[in-house]
Design an enzyme around this catalytic site. Structure first.
Site, mmCIF file in Angstrom:
data_model
loop_
_atom_site.group_PDB
_atom_site.id
_atom_site.type_symbol
_atom_site.label_atom_id
_atom_site.label_comp_id
_atom_site.label_asym_id
_atom_site.label_seq_id
_atom_site.Cartn_x
_atom_site.Cartn_y
_atom_site.Cartn_z
ATOM 1 N N GLU A 151 -9.679 -2.260 5.422
ATOM 2 C CA GLU A 151 -10.074 -1.884 6.819
ATOM 3 C C GLU A 151 -11.611 -2.963 7.194
ATOM 4 O OE1 GLU A 151 -8.682 -0.234 8.993
ATOM 5 O OE2 GLU A 151 -7.896 1.606 7.977
ATOM 6 N N ASP B 270 0.683 -1.030 -0.128
ATOM 7 C CA ASP B 270 -0.015 -0.060 -0.060
ATOM 8 C C ASP B 270 0.829 1.297 -0.083
ATOM 9 O OD1 ASP B 270 0.914 -0.390 2.518
ATOM 10 O OD2 ASP B 270 -1.010 -1.053 3.149
HETATM 11 C C1 F6R Z 1 1.454 -1.819 6.189
HETATM 12 C C2 F6R Z 1 0.252 -2.172 6.384
HETATM 13 C C3 F6R Z 1 -0.672 -2.271 7.756
HETATM 14 C C4 F6R Z 1 0.354 -2.638 8.893
HETATM 15 C C5 F6R Z 1 -0.626 -2.741 10.028
HETATM 16 C C6 F6R Z 1 0.447 -3.044 11.381
HETATM 17 O O1 F6R Z 1 1.854 -1.705 4.799
HETATM 18 O O2 F6R Z 1 -0.322 -2.535 5.281
HETATM 19 O O3 F6R Z 1 -1.601 -3.232 7.394
HETATM 20 O O4 F6R Z 1 0.869 -3.925 8.597
HETATM 21 O O5 F6R Z 1 -1.231 -1.359 10.144
HETATM 22 O O6 F6R Z 1 1.103 -2.004 11.329
HETATM 23 P P1 F6R Z 1 2.235 -1.894 12.602
HETATM 24 O O7 F6R Z 1 3.080 -2.994 12.305
HETATM 25 O O8 F6R Z 1 2.881 -0.766 12.631
HETATM 26 O O9 F6R Z 1 1.534 -2.531 13.947
#
Ligand code: F6R
Length: 240
Positions: free
Chosen positions: A142, A67
């Site tokens: 989401e 993304d």
């Molecule tokens: C990142 C992504 C998100 C993260 C998720 C967890 O490219 O697509 O889905 O993997 O928000 O984020 P962290 O690892 O910061 O807790």
């Protein structure tokens, strides 16, 4: 789903690296799907460290990121393009031409989604690394995202914007929308490696593995995929 529980984040990163390395040794021109955020940072450090010592080569590897924020240019420090350069690509021998991330400043975002989706259809990802949001999102899919959607524009959940505000000077700088691989793209990958660390992820991990398969819990879609490995530390596994 294979679930591997490890003691802590350091072990999680090392175990994840073993799996990534195995896929590159087996296929030096592997297509790797990559994520941003805090969780894969330890994995990327392991990749860089091992590259410096043993020179596992990434010359023929192609990468595909999940993304990108809409509105952030590639030289913006908070863009996922910059994140990948700063944390991985600048330190290994990957050819930048082989690194794919949606353009957050494309003049026509719908066309950009079609362009990125075509790239993914032409390059099946061998191993996709995923994190998971506290609300169960994968990529920026989401709760409520359709399981059959390809690359698309998404309005970010307030919860996600709050969680990601830590990377920005203030919450109102966090973009409100993003381009993301859809669940359909993620399910098309040959193998999926989901990483989760910390207590805040425990509920999402429990629901992904034991709850119903529902669009309100995007990560539950992974249960229909035949080759998913989940590595969690003890805290993220605490409700299992
Ligand atoms: C990142 C992504 C998100 C993260 C998720 C967890 O490219 O697509 O889905 O993997 O928000 O984020 P962290 O690892 O910061 O807790």
């Amino acid at each position: 789903m294979e679930v591997i529980v490890v003691d802590n984040y350091d072990k999680l990163s090392k175990k994840a690296f073993e799996i990534v390395k195995e896929s590159i040794i087996n296929k030096p021109n592997a297509n790797l799907g990559l994520a941003t955020g805090s969780t894969p940072l330890g994995l990327y450090k392991e990749m860089v460290k091992e590259f410096e010592n043993s020179k596992t080569s990434y010359k023929n590897v192609k990468t595909f990121n999940l993304d990108e924020y809409i509105g952030l240019s590639q030289d913006n420090e908070q863009s996922y393009f910059k994140f990948m350069r700063n944390n991985l690509f600048d330190y290994i021998d990957i050819d930048f031409e082989n690194t794919y991330i949606p353009f957050g400043t494309a003049s026509n975002v719908e066309n950009e989604c079609v362009r990125y989706n075509t790239i993914l259809e032409e390059n099946i990802v061998d191993l996709q690394v995923l994190g998971i949001g506290v609300n169960g999102h994968i990529g920026f899919n989401e709760p409520g995202s359709l399981f059959y959607e390809g690359v698309h524009v998404v309005k970010l959940d307030e919860r996600t914007r709050n969680d990601n505000a830590r990377f920005f000077e203030s919450k109102n700088q966090v973009p409100t929308s993003a381009i993301t691989m859809g669940i359909k793209n993620i399910l098309s990958c040959k193998k999926i490696l989901l990483l989760a660390s910390g207590k805040a992820k425990a509920k999402a991990i429990y629901e992904m593995i034991h709850g119903d398969i529902l669009e309100t819990m995007p990560a539950s879609a992974l249960r229909v995929h035949p080759n998913v490995v989940i590595i969690v530390d003890k805290e993220a596994a605490s409700l299992l």
